[in-house]
Design a protein around this motif. Sequence first.
Motif, PDB file in Angstrom:
ATOM      1  N   GLN A 109       0.826  -1.209   0.000  1.00 40.28           N
ATOM      2  CA  GLN A 109       0.000   0.000   0.000  1.00 40.28           C
ATOM      3  C   GLN A 109       0.861   1.262   0.000  1.00 40.28           C
ATOM      4  O   GLN A 109       0.551   2.230  -0.703  1.00 40.28           O
ATOM      5  CB  GLN A 109      -0.948  -0.003   1.207  1.00 40.28           C
ATOM      6  N   THR A 110       1.917   1.261   0.797  1.00 37.95           N
ATOM      7  CA  THR A 110       2.765   2.452   0.834  1.00 37.95           C
ATOM      8  C   THR A 110       3.533   2.607  -0.476  1.00 37.95           C
ATOM      9  O   THR A 110       3.730   3.736  -0.940  1.00 37.95           O
ATOM     10  CB  THR A 110       3.742   2.420   2.028  1.00 37.95           C
ATOM     11  N   GLU A 111       3.930   1.508  -1.087  1.00 36.08           N
ATOM     12  CA  GLU A 111       4.604   1.599  -2.393  1.00 36.08           C
ATOM     13  C   GLU A 111       3.670   2.178  -3.442  1.00 36.08           C
ATOM     14  O   GLU A 111       4.077   2.987  -4.278  1.00 36.08           O
ATOM     15  CB  GLU A 111       5.130   0.229  -2.812  1.00 36.08           C
ATOM     16  N   ARG A 112       2.410   1.792  -3.382  1.00 38.80           N
ATOM     17  CA  ARG A 112       1.414   2.349  -4.312  1.00 38.80           C
ATOM     18  C   ARG A 112       1.289   3.851  -4.089  1.00 38.80           C
ATOM     19  O   ARG A 112       1.232   4.632  -5.036  1.00 38.80           O
ATOM     20  CB  ARG A 112       0.068   1.644  -4.106  1.00 38.80           C
ATOM     21  N   GLY A 113       1.243   4.280  -2.854  1.00 41.08           N
ATOM     22  CA  GLY A 113       1.173   5.705  -2.546  1.00 41.08           C
ATOM     23  C   GLY A 113       2.415   6.445  -3.005  1.00 41.08           C
ATOM     24  O   GLY A 113       2.322   7.559  -3.535  1.00 41.08           O
ATOM     25  N   LEU A 114       3.576   5.830  -2.832  1.00 48.35           N
ATOM     26  CA  LEU A 114       4.820   6.464  -3.274  1.00 48.35           C
ATOM     27  C   LEU A 114       4.862   6.592  -4.799  1.00 48.35           C
ATOM     28  O   LEU A 114       5.363   7.590  -5.324  1.00 48.35           O
ATOM     29  CB  LEU A 114       6.029   5.685  -2.751  1.00 48.35           C
ATOM     30  N   GLU A 115       4.314   5.598  -5.499  1.00 47.71           N
ATOM     31  CA  GLU A 115       4.211   5.704  -6.964  1.00 47.71           C
ATOM     32  C   GLU A 115       3.302   6.863  -7.341  1.00 47.71           C
ATOM     33  O   GLU A 115       3.604   7.631  -8.260  1.00 47.71           O
ATOM     34  CB  GLU A 115       3.652   4.412  -7.558  1.00 47.71           C
ATOM     35  N   LEU A 116       2.203   6.987  -6.614  1.00 51.20           N
ATOM     36  CA  LEU A 116       1.252   8.055  -6.867  1.00 51.20           C
ATOM     37  C   LEU A 116       1.906   9.427  -6.683  1.00 51.20           C
ATOM     38  O   LEU A 116       1.624  10.366  -7.415  1.00 51.20           O
ATOM     39  CB  LEU A 116       0.056   7.908  -5.928  1.00 51.20           C
ATOM     40  N   LEU A 117       2.788   9.527  -5.707  1.00 57.30           N
ATOM     41  CA  LEU A 117       3.457  10.803  -5.391  1.00 57.30           C
ATOM     42  C   LEU A 117       4.877  10.867  -5.952  1.00 57.30           C
ATOM     43  O   LEU A 117       5.713  11.619  -5.441  1.00 57.30           O
ATOM     44  CB  LEU A 117       3.486  11.014  -3.877  1.00 57.30           C
ATOM     45  N   PRO A 122       9.704  16.110  -1.743  1.00 57.83           N
ATOM     46  CA  PRO A 122      10.083  15.160  -0.689  1.00 57.83           C
ATOM     47  C   PRO A 122       9.243  15.274   0.582  1.00 57.83           C
ATOM     48  O   PRO A 122       8.906  14.262   1.189  1.00 57.83           O
ATOM     49  CB  PRO A 122      11.552  15.492  -0.411  1.00 57.83           C
ATOM     50  N   GLU A 123       8.884  16.484   0.980  1.00 58.86           N
ATOM     51  CA  GLU A 123       8.095  16.645   2.212  1.00 58.86           C
ATOM     52  C   GLU A 123       6.702  16.021   2.065  1.00 58.86           C
ATOM     53  O   GLU A 123       6.112  15.573   3.037  1.00 58.86           O
ATOM     54  CB  GLU A 123       8.018  18.110   2.658  1.00 58.86           C
ATOM     55  N   SER A 124       6.177  15.968   0.847  1.00 57.50           N
ATOM     56  CA  SER A 124       4.878  15.334   0.618  1.00 57.50           C
ATOM     57  C   SER A 124       4.985  13.815   0.664  1.00 57.50           C
ATOM     58  O   SER A 124       4.019  13.125   0.994  1.00 57.50           O
ATOM     59  CB  SER A 124       4.310  15.758  -0.738  1.00 57.50           C
ATOM     60  N   ARG A 125       6.133  13.294   0.324  1.00 59.97           N
ATOM     61  CA  ARG A 125       6.350  11.845   0.290  1.00 59.97           C
ATOM     62  C   ARG A 125       6.783  11.291   1.644  1.00 59.97           C
ATOM     63  O   ARG A 125       6.702  10.100   1.882  1.00 59.97           O
ATOM     64  CB  ARG A 125       7.425  11.509  -0.755  1.00 59.97           C
ATOM     65  N   ARG A 126       7.248  12.145   2.533  1.00 58.19           N
ATOM     66  CA  ARG A 126       7.883  11.691   3.777  1.00 58.19           C
ATOM     67  C   ARG A 126       6.989  10.798   4.625  1.00 58.19           C
ATOM     68  O   ARG A 126       7.448   9.807   5.189  1.00 58.19           O
ATOM     69  CB  ARG A 126       8.363  12.894   4.597  1.00 58.19           C
ATOM     70  N   ARG A 127       5.713  11.110   4.744  1.00 60.97           N
ATOM     71  CA  ARG A 127       4.820  10.298   5.574  1.00 60.97           C
ATOM     72  C   ARG A 127       4.748   8.867   5.050  1.00 60.97           C
ATOM     73  O   ARG A 127       4.819   7.904   5.815  1.00 60.97           O
ATOM     74  CB  ARG A 127       3.415  10.906   5.620  1.00 60.97           C
ATOM     75  N   LEU A 128       4.610   8.745   3.728  1.00 62.02           N
ATOM     76  CA  LEU A 128       4.556   7.404   3.137  1.00 62.02           C
ATOM     77  C   LEU A 128       5.897   6.691   3.241  1.00 62.02           C
ATOM     78  O   LEU A 128       5.948   5.487   3.475  1.00 62.02           O
ATOM     79  CB  LEU A 128       4.118   7.485   1.670  1.00 62.02           C
ATOM     80  N   GLU A 129       6.976   7.435   3.078  1.00 62.62           N
ATOM     81  CA  GLU A 129       8.299   6.818   3.202  1.00 62.62           C
ATOM     82  C   GLU A 129       8.519   6.279   4.611  1.00 62.62           C
ATOM     83  O   GLU A 129       9.041   5.176   4.787  1.00 62.62           O
ATOM     84  CB  GLU A 129       9.390   7.828   2.841  1.00 62.62           C
ATOM     85  N   GLU A 130       8.091   7.055   5.597  1.00 63.31           N
ATOM     86  CA  GLU A 130       8.234   6.607   6.982  1.00 63.31           C
ATOM     87  C   GLU A 130       7.407   5.341   7.236  1.00 63.31           C
ATOM     88  O   GLU A 130       7.887   4.389   7.852  1.00 63.31           O
ATOM     89  CB  GLU A 130       7.812   7.717   7.943  1.00 63.31           C
ATOM     90  N   ALA A 131       6.177   5.327   6.749  1.00 62.31           N
ATOM     91  CA  ALA A 131       5.338   4.136   6.901  1.00 62.31           C
ATOM     92  C   ALA A 131       5.966   2.939   6.180  1.00 62.31           C
ATOM     93  O   ALA A 131       6.012   1.835   6.720  1.00 62.31           O
ATOM     94  CB  ALA A 131       3.933   4.403   6.361  1.00 62.31           C
ATOM     95  N   ASN A 132       6.485   3.163   4.981  1.00 55.48           N
ATOM     96  CA  ASN A 132       7.112   2.086   4.213  1.00 55.48           C
ATOM     97  C   ASN A 132       8.344   1.544   4.944  1.00 55.48           C
ATOM     98  O   ASN A 132       8.526   0.318   5.043  1.00 55.48           O
ATOM     99  CB  ASN A 132       7.498   2.590   2.819  1.00 55.48           C
ATOM    100  N   GLU A 133       9.161   2.436   5.481  1.00 53.76           N
ATOM    101  CA  GLU A 133      10.355   2.011   6.222  1.00 53.76           C
ATOM    102  C   GLU A 133       9.972   1.206   7.464  1.00 53.76           C
ATOM    103  O   GLU A 133      10.577   0.174   7.756  1.00 53.76           O
ATOM    104  CB  GLU A 133      11.185   3.229   6.628  1.00 53.76           C
TER     105      GLU A 133
END
Length: 155
Positions: A109-117, A122-133
């Motif tokens: 799910q987080t990878e899908r969100g990261l693809e979307l963004l 970078p600040e918009s992607r950070r929440r998803l990156e943190e969840a993915n990590e």
Amino acid sequence: MSGERTGRHEYADEIGLYFEGYGLPRIPGRILGWLLVCEPPHQTAEELAEELDISRGSVSMAMKMLSANKAVVRHAVPGSRRTHWRLRPGFWLDEAAEKARQAREWIKQTERGLELLADAPPESRRRLEEANEMYTFLAEQYGRIETLWHEQRKQ
């Protein structure tokens, strides 16, 4: 309820409140708690209803939930035609495996969100990156649990 309330009954109540604290129904939690400490380790629906002072209907609904989650199984007792229930052996390890599966799903799910963004700042992607990590870390750790558990049990 049969006899007086004991520490075991209070423990079952505590597990029910623990379940409720996570948004789950209290009665299945109480039954799970009771099955952790009762003697004998298998109980009929009638015994569960009597010991926990709940209705047979509540027991029936709770056992459906606990069965669907593979927490309990039917247990044959020689000479008895009643259904006895007990905790399913291996349930706790399977819970860890389920958590690993859920973590892997969240990674997707987080990878899908990261693809979307992908083109977002970078600040918009950070929440998803943190969840993915975090879920990548959890999936790896949960994956190690079965091996570690078996190693520890051998000692």
